[in-house]
Scaffold this motif. Structure first.
Motif, short mmCIF file in Angstrom:
data_model
loop_
_atom_site.label_atom_id
_atom_site.label_comp_id
_atom_site.label_asym_id
_atom_site.label_seq_id
_atom_site.Cartn_x
_atom_site.Cartn_y
_atom_site.Cartn_z
N GLY B 195 78.51 11.18 79.78
CA GLY B 195 79.55 12.42 78.87
C GLY B 195 81.00 12.13 78.75
N LYS B 196 81.25 10.93 79.05
CA LYS B 196 82.82 10.50 79.18
C LYS B 196 83.41 10.69 77.77
CE LYS B 196 82.03 6.49 81.07
NZ LYS B 196 80.58 6.53 81.26
N THR B 197 82.65 10.14 76.78
CA THR B 197 83.14 10.30 75.53
C THR B 197 82.90 11.68 75.01
OG1 THR B 197 82.39 8.01 74.97
CG2 THR B 197 82.71 9.45 73.04
N THR B 198 82.26 12.35 75.39
CA THR B 198 81.91 13.90 74.68
C THR B 198 83.27 14.70 75.64
OG1 THR B 198 79.55 13.71 75.12
CG2 THR B 198 80.50 16.06 75.25
N LYS B 310 78.27 21.32 76.80
CA LYS B 310 78.93 20.34 75.53
C LYS B 310 79.75 21.19 74.94
CE LYS B 310 75.89 16.32 75.72
NZ LYS B 310 75.12 15.59 74.67
N ASP B 311 80.67 21.99 75.58
CA ASP B 311 81.91 22.68 75.08
C ASP B 311 82.98 22.56 76.08
OD1 ASP B 311 82.02 24.88 76.59
OD2 ASP B 311 80.10 25.75 75.50
N ARG B 312 84.14 23.06 75.42
CA ARG B 312 85.34 22.91 76.40
C ARG B 312 85.54 23.77 77.47
NH1 ARG B 312 89.91 21.77 74.04
NH2 ARG B 312 91.11 23.01 75.39
N THR B 313 84.63 24.67 77.58
CA THR B 313 84.73 25.66 78.63
C THR B 313 84.97 24.81 80.07
OG1 THR B 313 82.30 25.93 78.73
CG2 THR B 313 83.65 27.29 77.34
N PHE B 314 84.40 23.85 80.28
CA PHE B 314 84.39 23.11 81.58
C PHE B 314 85.85 23.21 82.04
CE2 PHE B 314 85.06 19.65 78.68
CZ PHE B 314 86.01 18.91 79.13
N TRP B 315 87.06 23.22 81.02
CA TRP B 315 88.14 23.09 81.65
C TRP B 315 88.67 24.35 82.30
CZ3 TRP B 315 90.85 19.04 82.14
CH2 TRP B 315 91.00 18.09 81.39
N GLN B 316 87.87 25.48 82.15
CA GLN B 316 88.31 26.69 82.75
C GLN B 316 87.68 26.62 84.38
OE1 GLN B 316 86.42 29.88 80.64
NE2 GLN B 316 87.42 29.27 78.80
N ALA B 317 86.74 25.93 84.62
CA ALA B 317 85.96 25.71 85.66
C ALA B 317 87.07 24.75 86.60
CB ALA B 317 84.74 25.09 85.68
N ILE B 318 87.53 23.86 85.83
CA ILE B 318 88.37 22.84 86.61
C ILE B 318 89.59 23.39 87.02
CG2 ILE B 318 90.06 20.77 86.16
CD1 ILE B 318 87.56 19.61 84.48
N ASP B 319 90.15 24.31 86.03
CA ASP B 319 91.53 25.07 86.38
C ASP B 319 91.31 26.02 87.45
OD1 ASP B 319 92.80 23.35 84.42
OD2 ASP B 319 92.66 24.96 82.86
N ALA B 320 90.32 26.75 87.51
CA ALA B 320 89.74 27.71 88.30
C ALA B 320 89.64 27.07 89.75
CB ALA B 320 88.81 28.33 88.08
N ALA B 321 89.30 25.84 89.91
CA ALA B 321 88.91 25.14 91.19
C ALA B 321 90.33 24.42 91.65
CB ALA B 321 87.75 24.06 90.93
N LEU B 322 91.08 24.08 90.80
CA LEU B 322 92.39 23.30 91.49
C LEU B 322 93.32 24.57 91.94
CD1 LEU B 322 93.09 20.76 88.83
CD2 LEU B 322 92.52 20.33 91.09
N GLU B 323 93.32 25.71 91.23
CA GLU B 323 93.84 26.93 91.59
C GLU B 323 93.47 27.17 93.05
OE1 GLU B 323 94.88 31.17 89.95
OE2 GLU B 323 94.82 29.56 88.38
#
Lengths: 92, 331
Positions: B195-198, B310-323
């Motif tokens: 999924g790198k290109t995705t 396969k949608d951009r909601t994964f960024w929310q999970a990343i931001d929450a984990a880093l927070e």
């Protein structure tokens, strides 16, 4: 008594009692649990399977018979994954 | 752990009825030097290579391809000097593609002789001795006559060389997409198809370091930085700067039906990263150093599984984990 030996090309490191082993020619790696890591550390080409089982049974306060079966199975598995050299120095 | 740059359907060695030919060092050292005198300098993360023995049109094409990574020639610069020459052969490795199993993953054979690493693939074979700053690249007939075959042969040789050179210089080349948001690099790694290109396509606002191979450099304090290399996938634009961005996290991509970040530690974190290093774990002579370099990165920077849809909601999970990891964050 056979003395298992690590594959000379296996690059290994231990992190928090878990061994991480890369078998370069296969491009594969394996992570061992705490007891498996201890067995890996004891595999040095001089200790027999029985020696290792005895040591494990003492360190983990289990029966020798139980430890021996587990160690034999584990060493067989390591050999099947190409992580050991056989007694003649060839890759198991 | 081998990077796939193209299937062998593009290779001129397809369908040959002969065994692989994997030359030893003496083959390369006996080879007649090129009669061409053009050269090209390439520099990535301060590591310089000079390809010499090129025809003028070959040098010009490579200079165009490598852009900012091809500085002006400096005769006195400390570079690994690579003699490029034609080999009077149809090929080295033979593709094992067949109609049943389909195209073969791009194969590269690696072995070590003393301080020299030897590599061979379908249309090229080469060697390099990094401590002595020298090497050679032999091109089989297709790579000598077909510009595309020449281009991919040189690039794949350079990928192998640089993957090893980075390990010797506190870095590693990772099979990863590198995306920069708000000045920090997010490194998404995994094998082809993970999924790198995705994730790259789903993040149009990001600065793209790469969607295929990203260089990770380790600073003296163990912190990781990511930057572009000239080896690109299908999505990444040609790099315009060699800026090193601090790495916010390493994310092993796992396609799923929800978005989750699952932190990894110890052997599991190192294992996931090492599993995505191209070339350098094939030989035990190099693997130990590569593991140690990766360990330093994993100790200072979060490594996680990223389960994603396969949608951009994964960024929310990343931001929450880093927070949650930040000082004062909730766990």
């Amino acid at each position: 008594m056979s003395a298992p030996k690590r594959h000379p090309d296996a690059a290994a490191r231990v992190y928090d009692e878990e061994a991480f082993i890369v078998l370069p020619h296969k491009g594969q790696y394996k992570i061992l649990n705490r007891v498996g890591t201890r067995v890996w550390e004891l595999i040095d080409g001089t200790r027999s399977t029985e020696d290792i089982a005895k040591q494990i049974s003492e360190e983990y306060e289990t029966t020798y018979e139980g430890a021996r079966k587990d160690v034999e199975d584990f060493i067989r598995d390591l050999g099947a994954h190409g992580m050991l050299a056989d007694l003649s120095g060839k890759v198991a | 752990m081998t990077v796939i740059t193209q299937t062998s359907a593009e290779s001129g060695a397809r369908g040959q009825d002969r065994p692989d030919f994997i030359p030893d060092l003496s083959f390369h050292l006996r080879r007649a030097p090129s009669r061409s005198s053009a050269s090209l300098d390439i520099e990535v993360a301060g590591i310089g290579v000079r390809l010499q023995g090129l025809a003028p049109d070959q040098a010009a094409a490579l200079r165009e391809r490598y852009g900012i990574f091809s500085p002006s020639a400096d005769r006195d610069a400390d570079r690994v000097r690579i003699d490029v020459a034609a080999a009077d052969l149809d090929g080295f490795l033979v593709s094992r593609s067949d109609p049943v199993s389909g195209p073969e993953f791009y194969r590269v054979s690696l072995r070590v002789e003393g301080d020299c690493l030897l590599a061979a693939s379908y249309e090229w074979a080469g060697w390099f001795d990094l401590p002595r700053r020298r090497g050679g690249l032999s091109l089989a007939r297709p790579a000598g006559t077909d510009p595309r075959a020449f281009d991919r042969s040189v690039e794949n040789y350079l990928r192998v060389l640089y993957a090893h050179a980075f390990v010797e210089n506190d870095g590693f080349l990772l099979h990863a997409a590198g995306l920069v948001r708000d000045g920090r690099a997010y490194v998404f790694f995994g094998p082809s198809g993970s999924g790198k290109t995705t994730v790259t396509a789903l993040t149009p606002e990001a600065t793209i370091l790469s969607d295929d191979l990203t260089l990770v450099r380790i600073a003296g304090d163990g912190s990781a930085g990511a930057c572009s290399v000239p080896f690109r996938g299908v999505f990444a634009p040609r790099p315009e700067v060699q800026t090193v961005y601090p790495v916010a996290g390493f994310y092993r991509l796992v396609q799923d039906t929800d978005d989750r970040v699952v932190p990894l530690a110890g052997a599991r974190a190192v294992g996931e990263l090492v599993g995505s290093l191209p070339f350098v774990t094939e030989r035990h002579e190099v693997a130990g150093r590569a593991i140690d370099t990766v360990s330093r990165a994993a100790a200072a920077t979060p490594v996680s599984h990223l389960h994603f849809r396969k949608d951009r909601t994964f960024w929310q999970a990343i931001d929450a984990a880093l927070e949650r990891r930040a000082p004062g964050g909730t766990s």
